[in-house]
Structure formats: C-alpha cells, structure tokens
Scaffold this active site. Structure first.
Site, PDB file in Angstrom:
ATOM      1  N   ARG A  59       0.816  -1.221   0.000  1.00 21.25           N
ATOM      2  CA  ARG A  59       0.000   0.000   0.000  1.00 21.25           C
ATOM      3  C   ARG A  59       0.847   1.267   0.000  1.00 21.25           C
ATOM      4  O   ARG A  59       0.358   2.333  -0.388  1.00 21.25           O
ATOM      5  CB  ARG A  59      -1.005  -0.045   1.144  1.00 21.25           C
ATOM      6  CG  ARG A  59      -2.067  -1.127   0.911  1.00 21.25           C
ATOM      7  CD  ARG A  59      -3.062  -1.203   2.036  1.00 21.25           C
ATOM      8  NE  ARG A  59      -2.418  -1.368   3.320  1.00 21.25           N
ATOM      9  CZ  ARG A  59      -2.452  -2.473   4.049  1.00 21.25           C
ATOM     10  NH1 ARG A  59      -3.097  -3.523   3.622  1.00 21.25           N
ATOM     11  NH2 ARG A  59      -1.850  -2.524   5.220  1.00 21.25           N
ATOM     12  N   GLU A  96       3.784  -8.966  14.858  1.00 23.17           N
ATOM     13  CA  GLU A  96       2.998  -9.408  16.014  1.00 23.17           C
ATOM     14  C   GLU A  96       3.202 -10.893  16.278  1.00 23.17           C
ATOM     15  O   GLU A  96       3.259 -11.326  17.423  1.00 23.17           O
ATOM     16  CB  GLU A  96       1.519  -9.096  15.763  1.00 23.17           C
ATOM     17  CG  GLU A  96       0.658  -9.265  16.988  1.00 23.17           C
ATOM     18  CD  GLU A  96      -0.760  -8.779  16.768  1.00 23.17           C
ATOM     19  OE1 GLU A  96      -1.587  -9.079  17.625  1.00 23.17           O
ATOM     20  OE2 GLU A  96      -1.036  -8.132  15.748  1.00 23.17           O
TER      21      GLU A  96
END
Length: 173
Positions: A59, A96
């Site tokens: 993105r 994460e």
C-alpha cells in the site's frame, strides 16, 4: 481539507477480534477522492526538500508512487526480502506473530538525498522505523513520513524520533 473518513470503510474484528481495520480501497475506488487525497498530502509536504519518495509494499506504493509523480521526484520501492532483482540491503523487524525483513536496492538512494517515506497507514511504527533504518543505511536523509491514516492510540510516532510525520486523517482506535 475534506473529511476523508467518509471514504474509508471500517471493518470491525478484522483481521482478528478487537481490531477495527481501516480499509482505504473504498477511497482508492473513487478517482476524484484519490486524486484529492494525494494532492492534499502533496500540499502538506511541499515545503520539504524531497529528492526521492520511498514506500513499503504494497500500500505504500499506492500512496508513494502517485505522490512522487505529483512532486516530480523519483520513487524507491521497499519490498519484502527476496522480491527485488538487484543487489539489496535488508533489515529485519518484529511482527505481532514472528519476524520479517524489508529490503531496498543498494542504489535506490544516493548518499545525501532527501527522502520522504510514504505509506497508507501509521500504526505501531514497526514498518516505517525499519524503512527509516534502510534509508539511513543507504546514506539518505529522511525528511519526513506521510500517511493517509494514522492510528494515534498505537503511538507509531514514538518509533520515529526526529522524523516529521504528516497524516491526512487520524483515528483514536
């Protein structure tokens, strides 16, 4: 400046429960709003001396490349490890649930060039701080970081000391 939040789709509990995902694809689908968003980011950073815009995949490409075009400067892609065909440098970072690496071509940034990093979203700052690290290793000077969205509660700015941050819109959650 427009209220761009009207063009962002918010998806609760994606990709996991408790996350409120901010989906920019609805803004990108609207050519007029996409153009205005890029033009407004351009206005926010136009006072900077920028030689190159660097954007992390994927993105960051849809923000960084049109912004580079609008400013008349070059664009340097930042990709996942193994995706660039020429000689690269890589920097690892924590996700994460694991680790990953970002890479840039060794000739993507020339020593002393002023670089703006652009992406769709600033969250925890991990990807962008890794991008700053890559640019610095190549001898570039990071003059700022620009985003469509900033998730303020995640304090990504804290991982970018000394980097001026520009956000088109921000969310508390």
């Amino acid at each position: 400046m427009l209220n761009y939040k009207e063009y962002i789709r918010v998806i609760p509990d994606f990709p996991v429960a408790g996350i409120s995902f901010k989906d920019i694809t609805t803004l990108l689908q609207n050519g007029e709003m996409y153009k205005k968003a890029i033009d407004d980011i351009k206005a926010m950073v136009s006072h900077l001396q920028i030689d190159v815009i660097a954007g992390p995949e994927a993105r960051g490409f849809v923000v960084g490349a049109p912004l580079a075009y609008a400013l008349g400067v070059g664009f340097a892609p930042i990709r996942k490890s193994g995706k660039l065909p020429y000689e690269t440098i890589e920097v690892g970072y924590d996700l994460e649930y694991g680790k990953d690496k970002l890479a840039m071509h060794t000739d993507a940034i020339k020593k002393g060039q002023n670089v703006l990093i652009a992406d769709d979203l600033l969250a925890t700052g991990g990807t962008i701080s890794t991008s700053v690290n890559l640019v610095n290793q190549l001898g570039g000077n990071v003059v700022g970081a620009a985003f469509m969205i900033e998730l303020e509660a995640l304090k990504g700015r804290d991982k970018l000391p000394g980097v001026e941050v520009f956000s088109l819109m921000s969310y508390e959650d």
